[in-house]
Write a protein that holds these residues in place. Sequence first.
Motif, PDB file in Angstrom:
ATOM      1  N   VAL A   1      42.370  54.150  41.099  1.00  9.98           N
ATOM      2  CA  VAL A   1      42.068  54.144  42.600  1.00  9.98           C
ATOM      3  C   VAL A   1      41.210  55.485  43.026  1.00  9.98           C
ATOM      4  N   VAL A   2      41.662  56.537  42.228  1.00  4.35           N
ATOM      5  CA  VAL A   2      40.917  57.694  42.652  1.00  4.35           C
ATOM      6  C   VAL A   2      39.454  57.876  41.998  1.00  4.35           C
ATOM      7  N   GLY A   3      39.001  57.177  40.820  1.00  2.80           N
ATOM      8  CA  GLY A   3      37.635  57.072  40.404  1.00  2.80           C
ATOM      9  C   GLY A   3      37.043  55.936  41.129  1.00  2.80           C
ATOM     10  N   LEU A   4      37.558  54.825  41.709  1.00  2.43           N
ATOM     11  CA  LEU A   4      36.895  53.843  42.511  1.00  2.43           C
ATOM     12  C   LEU A   4      36.715  54.458  43.845  1.00  2.43           C
ATOM     13  N   LEU A   5      37.425  55.372  44.490  1.00  2.85           N
ATOM     14  CA  LEU A   5      37.171  55.909  45.931  1.00  2.85           C
ATOM     15  C   LEU A   5      36.038  56.850  45.722  1.00  2.85           C
ATOM     16  N   ALA A   6      35.982  57.650  44.466  1.00  2.62           N
ATOM     17  CA  ALA A   6      35.164  58.845  44.250  1.00  2.62           C
ATOM     18  C   ALA A   6      33.737  57.962  44.196  1.00  2.62           C
ATOM     19  N   ARG A   7      33.679  57.037  43.341  1.00  2.03           N
ATOM     20  CA  ARG A   7      32.330  56.229  43.143  1.00  2.03           C
ATOM     21  C   ARG A   7      31.814  55.558  44.556  1.00  2.03           C
ATOM     22  N   ILE A   8      32.602  55.107  45.355  1.00  2.00           N
ATOM     23  CA  ILE A   8      32.152  54.623  46.561  1.00  2.00           C
ATOM     24  C   ILE A   8      31.605  55.604  47.505  1.00  2.00           C
TER      25      ILE A   8
ATOM     26  N   LEU B   1      35.044  54.085  53.759  1.00  2.00           N
ATOM     27  CA  LEU B   1      36.450  53.775  54.163  1.00  2.00           C
ATOM     28  C   LEU B   1      36.349  52.219  54.337  1.00  2.00           C
ATOM     29  N   ILE B   2      35.054  51.627  54.969  1.00  2.00           N
ATOM     30  CA  ILE B   2      35.251  49.978  54.966  1.00  2.00           C
ATOM     31  C   ILE B   2      35.033  49.594  53.531  1.00  2.00           C
ATOM     32  N   VAL B   3      34.202  49.955  52.657  1.00  2.00           N
ATOM     33  CA  VAL B   3      34.200  49.408  51.541  1.00  2.00           C
ATOM     34  C   VAL B   3      35.653  49.402  50.636  1.00  2.00           C
ATOM     35  N   ALA B   4      36.214  50.844  50.649  1.00  2.00           N
ATOM     36  CA  ALA B   4      37.487  50.852  50.191  1.00  2.00           C
ATOM     37  C   ALA B   4      38.521  50.021  50.761  1.00  2.00           C
ATOM     38  N   PHE B   5      38.472  49.676  51.874  1.00  2.00           N
ATOM     39  CA  PHE B   5      39.234  48.847  52.449  1.00  2.00           C
ATOM     40  C   PHE B   5      39.051  47.421  52.217  1.00  2.00           C
ATOM     41  N   ALA B   6      37.696  47.125  51.718  1.00  2.00           N
ATOM     42  CA  ALA B   6      37.611  45.628  51.264  1.00  2.00           C
ATOM     43  C   ALA B   6      38.045  45.477  49.992  1.00  2.00           C
ATOM     44  N   PHE B   7      37.862  46.581  49.043  1.00  2.00           N
ATOM     45  CA  PHE B   7      38.218  46.471  47.731  1.00  2.00           C
ATOM     46  C   PHE B   7      39.777  46.870  47.397  1.00  2.00           C
ATOM     47  N   GLY B   8      40.645  47.520  48.568  1.00  2.00           N
ATOM     48  CA  GLY B   8      41.840  47.573  48.458  1.00  2.00           C
ATOM     49  C   GLY B   8      42.245  48.589  47.422  1.00  2.00           C
ATOM     50  N   THR B   9      43.608  48.603  47.434  1.00  2.00           N
ATOM     51  CA  THR B   9      44.156  49.860  46.310  1.00  2.00           C
ATOM     52  C   THR B   9      44.516  49.191  45.223  1.00  2.00           C
ATOM     53  N   ASP B  10      44.671  47.816  44.741  1.00  2.00           N
ATOM     54  CA  ASP B  10      45.227  47.098  43.672  1.00  2.00           C
ATOM     55  C   ASP B  10      44.043  46.836  42.978  1.00  2.00           C
ATOM     56  N   VAL B  11      43.319  47.915  42.193  1.00  2.00           N
ATOM     57  CA  VAL B  11      42.227  47.718  41.291  1.00  2.00           C
ATOM     58  C   VAL B  11      42.177  46.641  40.719  1.00  2.00           C
ATOM     59  N   SER B  12      43.247  46.298  39.778  1.00  2.00           N
ATOM     60  CA  SER B  12      43.131  45.265  38.816  1.00  2.00           C
ATOM     61  C   SER B  12      43.229  44.010  39.373  1.00  2.00           C
ATOM     62  N   ALA B  13      43.867  43.709  40.478  1.00  2.00           N
ATOM     63  CA  ALA B  13      43.935  42.449  41.143  1.00  2.00           C
ATOM     64  C   ALA B  13      42.508  42.031  41.691  1.00  2.00           C
ATOM     65  N   THR B  14      41.922  43.215  42.323  1.00  2.00           N
ATOM     66  CA  THR B  14      40.647  43.093  43.046  1.00  2.00           C
ATOM     67  C   THR B  14      39.552  42.565  42.005  1.00  2.00           C
ATOM     68  N   ASN B  15      39.594  43.317  40.820  1.00  2.00           N
ATOM     69  CA  ASN B  15      38.782  43.212  39.615  1.00  2.00           C
ATOM     70  C   ASN B  15      39.062  41.595  39.117  1.00  2.00           C
ATOM     71  N   ASP B  16      40.186  41.068  39.060  1.00  2.00           N
ATOM     72  CA  ASP B  16      40.456  39.628  38.662  1.00  2.00           C
ATOM     73  C   ASP B  16      39.980  38.812  39.611  1.00  2.00           C
ATOM     74  N   ASP B  17      40.091  38.992  40.707  1.00  2.00           N
ATOM     75  CA  ASP B  17      39.514  37.985  41.861  1.00  2.00           C
ATOM     76  C   ASP B  17      37.927  38.134  41.831  1.00  2.00           C
ATOM     77  N   LEU B  18      37.218  39.446  41.631  1.00  2.00           N
ATOM     78  CA  LEU B  18      35.873  39.337  41.571  1.00  2.00           C
ATOM     79  C   LEU B  18      35.385  38.828  40.256  1.00  2.00           C
ATOM     80  N   ARG B  19      36.146  38.864  39.155  1.00  2.00           N
ATOM     81  CA  ARG B  19      35.569  38.528  37.637  1.00  2.00           C
ATOM     82  C   ARG B  19      35.702  37.086  37.740  1.00  2.00           C
ATOM     83  N   ARG B  20      36.534  36.011  38.565  1.00  2.00           N
ATOM     84  CA  ARG B  20      36.752  34.786  38.755  1.00  2.00           C
ATOM     85  C   ARG B  20      35.483  34.355  39.546  1.00  2.00           C
ATOM     86  N   LEU B  21      35.333  34.949  40.865  1.00  2.00           N
ATOM     87  CA  LEU B  21      34.398  34.762  41.630  1.00  2.00           C
ATOM     88  C   LEU B  21      32.908  34.749  40.872  1.00  2.00           C
TER      89      LEU B  21
END
Length: 313
Positions: free
Chosen positions: A229-236, A121-141
């Motif tokens: 989101v489903v695949g991300l939550l399952a992998r976490i 739950l903590i990691v899912a909260f940190a990555f959020g539900t908008d997977v594409s936006a989170t990936n873009d932010d991580l990609r830039r960082l």
Amino acid sequence: MIGLFLIALAAGAASALMFASPMSGAAMSILLALFAPVPLIVVGISWGRLCAAIGGVAAMAAVLALFGADRGVAFAVTIALPAWWLGHLVLLGRPMTEPQDGVEWYPPGSILLWIAAIATLIVAFAFGTDVSATNDDLRRLLSRVFTSAVPPDTVDIPRLVEFFLIVAPPLAAMIMTTILALSVVIAAKITAISGRLMRPWPRLRDTKLPPMTLAALCAIIAFCFPGGVVGLLARIAAAALLTAYALTGLAVLHTLTLPLRTRPLWLGLAYALMLTFIWPLPMLAMIALGIADAAFDLRHRFGPRQPPPLPVP
């Protein structure tokens, strides 16, 4: 009551300071932030759930006032609530009448399963539900970090970034599960040393996850392949449960090596390898050992035999 309130405020202040310590820029502060739940778990185990709740609310209010709503919510979700609930689970028990009077305490394996669920739950909260936006932010960082740390002509930075985008959520779940498990053990040990631990210290090498956990893991792995989101939550969730099985694998190793004279060597080697750059290999070995024990009860089959009970006069 005033003393209880002051203890709760002190624990909340310590937890809030540890949570905010990365703002100092020191490398050690990241480790302090990861173990920020420990003070609240300590007061929860030592002085009860109310004390942990008061400390968590006070710390959340301080973080909210000093650093804004986002950090206040993050502290509540990732530090205060998990610490309060884990302290509650450690003290959870029910009276027994058979075969003798006493208290049946909540088993460490069930607490470990809760730790894996909370880490998910903590990691899912940190990555959020908008997977594409989170990936873009991580990609830039990650692009900025790798560009400043690695010469661009020696490493394919875009490919390295994409690789880390894939492994970052499961890796974060593995780290969070390990940190929460260590936090509970450290807090319980501190409480035991102070003489305020209300339950007997369990034999951690006997820790077993509930029987249905293995079936749940297989079901979760089936959902890891789709995107979104489903695949991300399952992998976490799968990474958190596999880490829990790795911790039970260490418990199996502690049990199976009991008769060996070279036991310190084997245990020391296992822990040392997990602190090196080849840590995925011993981690996989511990996961396999934990799953094998869940499926075939290795500790009962190959562990040291208990002496027969003494005859009743």
